[in-house]
Motif scaffolding. Sequence first.
Motif, short mmCIF file in Angstrom:
data_model
loop_
_atom_site.label_atom_id
_atom_site.label_comp_id
_atom_site.label_asym_id
_atom_site.label_seq_id
_atom_site.Cartn_x
_atom_site.Cartn_y
_atom_site.Cartn_z
N ILE A 420 0.72 -1.22 -0.02
CA ILE A 420 0.05 -0.01 0.10
C ILE A 420 0.92 1.22 -0.05
N ASP A 421 0.85 2.11 -0.93
CA ASP A 421 1.42 3.43 -1.05
C ASP A 421 0.60 4.32 -0.50
N GLU A 422 1.07 5.69 -0.38
CA GLU A 422 0.56 6.89 0.53
C GLU A 422 -0.14 6.52 1.56
N MET A 423 0.40 5.85 2.66
CA MET A 423 -0.04 5.48 3.70
C MET A 423 -0.70 6.62 4.60
N SER A 424 0.00 7.69 4.62
CA SER A 424 -0.30 8.92 5.41
C SER A 424 -1.90 9.28 5.07
N MET A 425 -2.32 8.92 4.06
CA MET A 425 -3.84 9.19 3.58
C MET A 425 -4.89 8.10 4.14
N VAL A 426 -4.36 7.04 4.35
CA VAL A 426 -5.37 5.96 4.76
C VAL A 426 -5.81 6.54 6.30
N ASP A 427 -7.22 6.52 6.50
CA ASP A 427 -7.71 6.70 8.01
C ASP A 427 -8.19 5.29 8.39
N LEU A 428 -8.63 5.56 9.57
CA LEU A 428 -8.90 4.04 10.68
C LEU A 428 -9.97 3.33 9.78
N PRO A 429 -11.16 3.74 9.54
CA PRO A 429 -12.17 2.80 8.62
C PRO A 429 -11.56 2.12 7.67
N LEU A 430 -10.93 2.77 6.61
CA LEU A 430 -10.31 2.01 5.59
C LEU A 430 -9.34 1.12 5.79
N ARG A 443 2.15 -11.04 3.45
CA ARG A 443 2.92 -10.08 3.88
C ARG A 443 2.24 -8.51 3.61
N LEU A 444 2.23 -7.72 4.49
CA LEU A 444 1.67 -6.28 4.41
C LEU A 444 2.85 -5.32 4.51
N ILE A 445 3.20 -4.76 3.07
CA ILE A 445 3.99 -3.57 3.15
C ILE A 445 3.50 -2.17 3.15
N LEU A 446 3.55 -1.15 4.01
CA LEU A 446 2.96 0.11 4.09
C LEU A 446 4.12 1.08 3.88
N VAL A 447 3.88 1.90 2.70
CA VAL A 447 4.76 2.89 2.27
C VAL A 447 4.15 4.30 2.41
N GLY A 448 4.89 5.17 3.05
CA GLY A 448 4.55 6.61 2.93
C GLY A 448 5.44 7.65 3.61
N ASP A 449 5.00 8.68 4.07
CA ASP A 449 5.80 9.67 4.38
C ASP A 449 5.35 10.20 5.51
N GLY A 450 5.66 9.81 6.55
CA GLY A 450 5.31 10.06 7.94
C GLY A 450 5.14 11.63 8.34
N ASN A 451 5.71 12.54 7.43
CA ASN A 451 5.61 14.07 7.69
C ASN A 451 4.74 14.71 6.84
N GLN A 452 3.99 13.85 6.02
CA GLN A 452 2.77 14.59 5.23
C GLN A 452 1.72 14.61 6.24
N LEU A 453 0.86 15.46 5.74
CA LEU A 453 -0.44 15.79 6.91
C LEU A 453 -1.37 14.39 6.83
N PRO A 458 -10.97 10.10 10.09
CA PRO A 458 -10.25 9.94 11.62
C PRO A 458 -9.25 9.02 11.69
N GLY A 459 -8.40 9.30 12.74
CA GLY A 459 -7.27 8.45 12.98
C GLY A 459 -5.80 8.93 12.42
N SER A 460 -4.77 8.51 12.89
CA SER A 460 -3.46 8.90 12.53
C SER A 460 -2.76 7.66 12.15
N VAL A 461 -3.16 6.77 11.44
CA VAL A 461 -2.74 5.40 11.24
C VAL A 461 -1.24 5.11 11.14
N LEU A 462 -0.86 5.77 10.21
CA LEU A 462 0.71 5.59 9.83
C LEU A 462 1.57 6.04 10.98
N LYS A 463 1.16 7.25 11.38
CA LYS A 463 1.95 7.76 12.65
C LYS A 463 1.82 7.04 13.94
#
Length: 737
Positions: A420-430, A443-453, A458-463
């Motif tokens: 999954i790319d752009e993980m900073s955009m993924v909210d809790l329900p999704l 295997r689940l690989i989550l890719v994202g930039d933790g400094n993005q908004l 709701p939620g801050s899943v990646l952070k």
Amino acid sequence: MEEIKGYVEHIVFRNEDNGYTVFHLNNDDGELTCVGTFHYIAEGELLKLRGDYVNHSLYGVQLQVKESEVCEPEDLISIERYLGSGAVKGLGAALAGRIVRKFKEDTFRIIEEEPERLAEIKGISERKAREIAVQVEEKKDMRKAMIFLQKYGISTSLAAKIYQRYGNGIYRVIEENPYQMADDIAGIGFKTADEIAGKVGIHTDSDYRIRSGLLYTLLQSVGEGHVYLSQEVLLARTGDLLGVEIEHIEKYLMDLSMERKIILKEKKEERRVYAANYYYMELNTAKMLHDLNVRFEESDAAVSRRLAQIEKNMDIPLDSMQRTAVIEAAKNGLLILTGGPGTGKTTTINAVIRYFESEGMDIYLAAPTGRAAKRMTEATGCEAQTIHRLLEVSGNPEEEQKNGFQRNRENPLEADVVIIDEMSMVDLPLMHALLSAICVGTRLILVGDGNQLPSVGPGSVLKDMIDSHCFSVVMLTKIFRQAGESDIVVNAHKINRGEPVVLDNKSRDFFFLKRQDANVIISVLLTLIQKKLPGYVHADTYDIQVLTPMRKGLLGVERLNGILQEYLNPPAQNKEEKEFGEKKFRVGDKVMQIKNNYQLEWEVSTKYGMTIDKGMGVFNGDMGIIRAINSFDETLQVEYDEHRVVTYPFELLDELELAYAITIHKAQGSEYPAVVIPLLQGPRQLYHRNLLYTAVTRAKKCVTLVGSEQVFQEMIRNTNEQNRNTSLAERIREFCL
């Protein structure tokens, strides 16, 4: 004003939201087209109408109805026509004729008082006789209920939903506790129920109102990204909403807790109040993440050998952290790969894909938005799709599971690896829905930039996952992409580190035009979009995106879109328009979907009109162009990415807004050839470093900021982004103990 009487022969068109109806009326003079607004109408009804004849340029003579009255069928022909019109399900013209010939003027009395006698008619069983009687009575009751609900300003479509839910119990609900409707019926929120309660005369400090207000306030905070509120904040916000002093808050919270609508949790000196579904969603997400985080026994030597071969095949050497990422992906059920722009995330993902392909594994790639999925496909050469399409969306995931995603715990994804790319955009329900469809061992690989908004939802899943310190996290820091030649990448990292950025306009892709007046800034924006940037970045005018921090104000989304629309897509005789509230839509406009709609259908067609693909769902942030507006059908067509065309009925236009300018939040996960960012003074809690960093990193070829240098430098220094009330990190740690 003319007065006529006749039967509704055929309803041509009806807008259930406002009651506007076009129908054919059959009377002694033949068939007549009538148009007007009706609370309730059905084919076969006998109506007395008053109105004026008008001559429509396309549809000829019509009666513009001003007043209407439903009449009971009077003569035998009237009764027969009503019963045989289709108004009563299962009763056709032939059967209706036999009933009327048998019972004559007594027909309706027989149906209401002695329905069993209908079984005397050939072709009607006792069961069917009872069904006919029930339907005739329901028609009468429904018409009465619809007219009753109209008094409270409830639209026709909503009134139909209410009657369907409560039947004749609607009168009790409205008079005793209209707030019950906010719980039971989609489309009725607290505000609507409160308005009705005020008209009925329910006291402002009633128990029903306070409990409903508390729940409404809690769910409203979800829209701000929170998963819970402290009791203190909840009490203050609800008091402001209701305009009353709430005493004995404990009593109301206990009632809601016993009804399982909220969960109360004590934490240090704070009591947290969760909406029950979000509490369990967060808890289950933590449990599923923990279960996926298994360790695979892989030989270091074997992984290294395969990795060396992949580097040779790709003809791109990996640095030590990129190699570590591939090794960790091979050894862990769950890996988080994070890093800023240009740090080699895409190269690393490609190496991971090649590694698992060499193992013969099935790999799925996905991202939260269509644009992000398209970028992922282009970067990897492998097909990526939105998470919603991956999970096979149908219906509404917030309703029962069977109406949500078709991929779930009972029907999981058949994959060995999910990236999954752009993980900073993924909210809790999704995230919860995604994890529900992934089996342990995948295997689940989550890719994202933790400094993005953080995500819009709701939620801050990646952070929270990173902060839990329970998963393997590989952070890439070395800049590869366009290093030394792209000031977008270099300056984005400087902004993220809080370092000063040189604004001398000697760059080829990062410009700052200093202006202090809002109207001058808008003039500069128009010059850039229309004349300067399209040729410079080799892109269409519509591909250049204005990103602004705010919705309101002189440089907010709402004002900018109105101005940009007039210059970039001015009115013309051949362009249809539609006004909707304060919005104006025009063929050719650039628009954005602003909420998830899982029930809207889209189609992809050939130029000859043949459908070659179709599906369900248009999602928050999807951008497209208005291709057609049909005032007669009351529909508007939008073409989205990949030629997906969606037809919107006019009543759903509140889900669209102009997108010549969008907020920086809405731009998450997207990339544009060029972005233009207007900057003047704004609220400090909003104008922070993460917002500026996110805006700058949306540009592929060119960033141009127009406005105040002082505001720009203050944003770099301001690290006080708005905190979200989430507890996913704590829940994960509880499972890791």
